[in-house]
Design a protein around this motif. Structure first.
Motif, short mmCIF file in Angstrom:
data_model
loop_
_atom_site.label_atom_id
_atom_site.label_comp_id
_atom_site.label_asym_id
_atom_site.label_seq_id
_atom_site.Cartn_x
_atom_site.Cartn_y
_atom_site.Cartn_z
N TYR A 44 0.85 -1.19 0.00
CA TYR A 44 0.00 0.00 0.00
C TYR A 44 0.88 1.23 0.00
O TYR A 44 1.81 1.30 0.81
N SER A 95 -0.98 1.20 -4.00
CA SER A 95 -0.72 0.50 -5.25
C SER A 95 -1.52 1.16 -6.36
O SER A 95 -2.63 1.65 -6.12
N TYR A 128 -7.14 -3.54 -5.74
CA TYR A 128 -7.01 -4.61 -4.78
C TYR A 128 -8.02 -5.73 -5.03
O TYR A 128 -8.01 -6.73 -4.33
N THR A 188 -2.26 -7.85 -8.15
CA THR A 188 -1.81 -6.79 -7.25
C THR A 188 -1.06 -7.35 -6.05
O THR A 188 -0.28 -6.66 -5.41
#
Length: 125
Positions: free
Chosen positions: A100, A102, A106, A111
């Motif tokens: 985090y 990104s 999510y 990811t």
């Protein structure tokens, strides 16, 4: 790299509940986004839920209203409380860790950089 260990899977009857746990190590836990995915036979792995270090949750439509994702940063552990389970929830459930912030969503498995070994959840009718 983050090491992840899931636990809490098992066999449950339809309508029942289970809580999955995912213990993390190897990085500052509060800086990691924790996600849960599941892989059912004959289907692609799919997103279930994710939670930011701040506690902000994200849910797949199939999980909204039935599943709750939480985390305990002091214990470096994420949880997935699953209620009102039905046979369609039968799958191997994986937890995953993502950085985090990104640029990626999510909701997408790409990811996530680190994955647990998975835990089987079987819901009988």
């Amino acid at each position: 790299q983050v090491q992840l260990v899931e636990s809490g899977g098992g066999l449950v009857q339809a309508g029942g509940s289970l809580t999955l746990s995912c213990a993390a190590s190897g990085r500052t836990f509060s800086l990691i986004v924790m996600g849960w995915f599941r892989h059912a036979p004959g289907k692609e792995r799919e997103f279930v839920a994710a939670i930011r270090g701040s506690g902000t949750p994200y849910y797949a439509d199939s999980a909204k209203g039935r599943f709750t994702i939480t985390r305990d940063n002091a214990k470096s552990t994420a949880y997935l409380l699953m209620n009102s389970l039905n046979p369609e929830d039968t799958a191997v459930y994986y937890c995953a860790a993502a950085p985090y912030p990104s640029r990626r969503s999510y909701f997408l498995e790409d990811t996530y950089n680190d994955w647990g070994q998975g835990t089987q959840v079987t819901v009988s009718s």
